[in-house]
Write an enzyme that holds these catalytic residues in place. Sequence first.
Site, PDB file in Angstrom:
ATOM      1  CE1 TYR A  20      -5.089   2.164   3.865  1.00  0.00           C
ATOM      2  CE2 TYR A  20      -5.571  -0.139   3.420  1.00  0.00           C
ATOM      3  CZ  TYR A  20      -4.753   0.969   3.279  1.00  0.00           C
ATOM      4  OH  TYR A  20      -3.609   0.866   2.543  1.00  0.00           O
ATOM      5  CB  SER A  21     -11.971   0.876   1.107  1.00  0.00           C
ATOM      6  OG  SER A  21     -12.418   0.172  -0.043  1.00  0.00           O
ATOM      7  CG  ASN A  22      -6.606  -2.288  -0.407  1.00  0.00           C
ATOM      8  OD1 ASN A  22      -5.568  -1.637  -0.371  1.00  0.00           O
ATOM      9  ND2 ASN A  22      -6.872  -3.228   0.485  1.00  0.00           N
ATOM     10  N   GLY A  80       2.783  -0.821   4.062  1.00  0.00           N
ATOM     11  CA  GLY A  80       2.421  -1.659   2.929  1.00  0.00           C
ATOM     12  C   GLY A  80       2.491  -3.125   3.300  1.00  0.00           C
ATOM     13  CB  SER A 120      -0.966   0.001   1.194  1.00  0.00           C
ATOM     14  OG  SER A 120      -2.066  -0.825   0.909  1.00  0.00           O
TER      15      SER A 120
END
Length: 369
Positions: free
Chosen positions: A181-183, A322, A87
């Site tokens: 939190y959302s990819n 990440g 990330s």
Amino acid sequence: MRKSLRGKRVAAVGTLVALLAATTAAPALATTSPLQGALDTLTTQDGVPGAEAVVQDGSRTRVTRSGTGDFTTGKLFPRNGSFRAGSVTKSFVATVVLQLAAEGRVKLDAPVERYLPGLLPDRRITVRQVLQHTSGLYNYTDDLPLNDPETMRHRGADPAELVALALKHPALFPPGTSWSYSNTNYIVAGMLAERVTGHALADEIARRITRPLGLRDTYLPRRGDEKLPAPHAVGYVPTGGGLVDFSDYETTMAWAAGGLVSTPADLDRFYGALLGGRLLRPAQLAEMRRTVPVNLGIPGARYGLGLGSIPLSCGEFWGHEGGILGFTNLAGVGPGGRRVTVVLNEQPTPAATGQHLLAATDAALCSGQ
């Protein structure tokens, strides 16, 4: 190869939530330095195969390692080896979008609908909200079979497919009313950058960031690019039968949310340049650093636009965590402009690892200051 697993492990493509849930720093083992002790905690207490911290303070670079980079050979982490940065990719993508904002081609508070008509059912979601994780979009990686990684080794995906996976679920909350939190947000941001520029996201990252900064070992892999460049530590994934080498695999399932390949030296240089004002104009850097609180366990932890802020014992850290199958890292800038990248060659990791990763970062930036 290790035959058994110890403790609960956290699986995610981008595990910032697990990191921010940490509240205390574990005591370091008796050793020569606080940083060495913090890394040894990761490899001995948590059982992570190997850990490396690369600290840059002005022209001085300090490399500290623990454990192994390869169980087969017993070698340490290679100096400045490649790894999958997870990330941390979000900081690069947010920088591209903010550069487009500076050029007048994107407005942060305009709806995503203006740039990607018909993509999202809720037309109120803005560009700022996807960059800040306040859109309410469901996290598509929660639907991936992360506990069966072999099914994804050669799978790959197109961005629209990943967004569609998320949109099978209702919104978590109305846009702008909370933080999660959302990819999915960064898949949307990557698609937006491609639509506005007419170029592949990988090319825009190269043109706007990696080439100007001389980041020769940083790139966003394309479909079918499964090979991690040498030298690199082996990226391990724990399974019921032990640790599996997951260095090479198709990462377009993460793409703009977490597909970047980099090195510690490159990330140290990137975050130094970013926070030092070399990549963004003052107005856009200020927008990036406009944060909202994230109530996940650390008092004072906040999130801006592709950039997180975490209190340290000696000041404030700006950067990003990440996590992607095989590797975990935390990279950014601390007080006095000191830069650090801490890399682990395992993901998923034990539940306590986020806490210990943060402790190592604190030791890297604050011990002796």
